[in-house]
Write an enzyme that holds these catalytic residues in place. Structure first.
Site, PDB file in Angstrom:
ATOM      1  CG  HIS A  26      39.812  53.859  46.487  1.00  0.00           C
ATOM      2  ND1 HIS A  26      39.842  52.736  46.322  1.00  0.00           N
ATOM      3  CD2 HIS A  26      38.512  54.314  45.968  1.00  0.00           C
ATOM      4  CE1 HIS A  26      38.782  52.249  45.806  1.00  0.00           C
ATOM      5  NE2 HIS A  26      37.852  53.093  45.537  1.00  0.00           N
ATOM      6  CG  ASP A  27      43.364  51.215  47.294  1.00  0.00           C
ATOM      7  OD1 ASP A  27      44.051  51.438  48.114  1.00  0.00           O
ATOM      8  OD2 ASP A  27      42.111  51.244  47.503  1.00  0.00           O
ATOM      9  N   GLY A  59      39.176  53.868  41.287  1.00  0.00           N
ATOM     10  CA  GLY A  59      40.113  53.371  42.279  1.00  0.00           C
ATOM     11  C   GLY A  59      40.975  52.092  41.733  1.00  0.00           C
TER      12      GLY A  59
END
Length: 254
Positions: free
Chosen positions: A119-120, A137
């Site tokens: 994520h991100d 992440g």
């Protein structure tokens, strides 16, 4: 063209030039650009946007919820740029609200089989990620960097533009732009001259010589690194200047 066995939510508009292969799943809220190819058994969750001419191979899962305990079901995104190739069984997760809400892959990126993008993450144009890499992440990878196979990058670390990271390594600190990194623990091994020579317009000989001098002062010299970094902030080399501005106080200067 949509294969009869594919399941595409009625609200998703599929361009005539796109191909959705056998047993693919395309959820509500996904967006597919012109000439996108989903080979087979590809799952696009809602919140995914795939730009034109990108090809996604068998078994890849794009846009699944982030693997973050703070995630509480908020609407977040995954964006994949044009002319990308995502090979078999890759997984790319959506972003989190805390991380800006979007995992982003820029144009002309190659992600090889069985790799994971957490994520991100922010992956710039022209990046190559070899088989089986695992990105935690908030990882950031600069343009035209290369990550060797079965390498793990811990969360919130950055690999600078035009850098090369060898295979089967653990990246637990930032890798400066234009450098080579290998070993366990990870160590820097000079400039990635191969990548620089592939871009002669961007890196004329005088710029390469300047980068070599910066590298020697930072990692082979005896002066305190913090002192050199302060000088570089006002210097003519934007790649290193921007990198240190963003990461001052991080693992790179410890």
């Amino acid at each position: 063209m949509i294969h009869p066995s594919a399941l595409v939510h009625p609200s998703v508009k599929i361009p005539e030039s796109a191909i959705v292969g056998p047993w693919c799943l395309v959820d509500q809220g996904a967006e597919i650009g012109e000439s996108v190819v989903l080979e087979s058994r590809v799952h696009l969750y809602g919140g995914v946007r795939i730009a034109e001419n990108t090809r996604i191979f068998d078994g890849a899962v794009l846009g699944a919820p982030p693997q973050d305990l703070k995630y509480a079901g908020e609407p977040t995104r995954l964006e994949v740029g044009r002319n990308c190739t995502i090979r078999e069984y890759c997984t790319l997760n959506r972003g989190t609200v805390q991380g800006g809400g979007c995992t982003r892959v820029a144009e002309n990126v190659l992600i090889m089989a069985y790799s994971h993008v957490g994520h991100d993450c922010q992956i710039a144009r022209g990046v190559v990620i070899a088989n089986g890499c695992q990105l935690g992440g908030h990882v950031r990878i600069g343009e035209f960097a290369t990550i060797g196979g079965v390498t793990a990058i811990q969360q919130r670390n950055q690999v600078g533009a035009y850098a090369f990271v060898g295979g089967t390594h653990k990246v637990d600190r930032d890798v400066p732009p234009c450098t080579k990194a290998s070993g366990n623990p990870i160590r820097y091994g000079g400039l990635n001259l191969h990548a620089l020579r592939l871009h002669p317009d961007e890196f004329p000989e005088e710029r390469v010589l300047y980068l070599e001098r910066i590298y020697r002062e930072l990692y082979r010299g005896k002066r305190p690194m913090a002192e050199i970094v302060e000088e570089m902030k006002d210097g003519p080399e934007p790649l290193f200047r921007t990198f240190f501005d963003e990461h001052w106080g991080g693992s790179l200067v410890k």
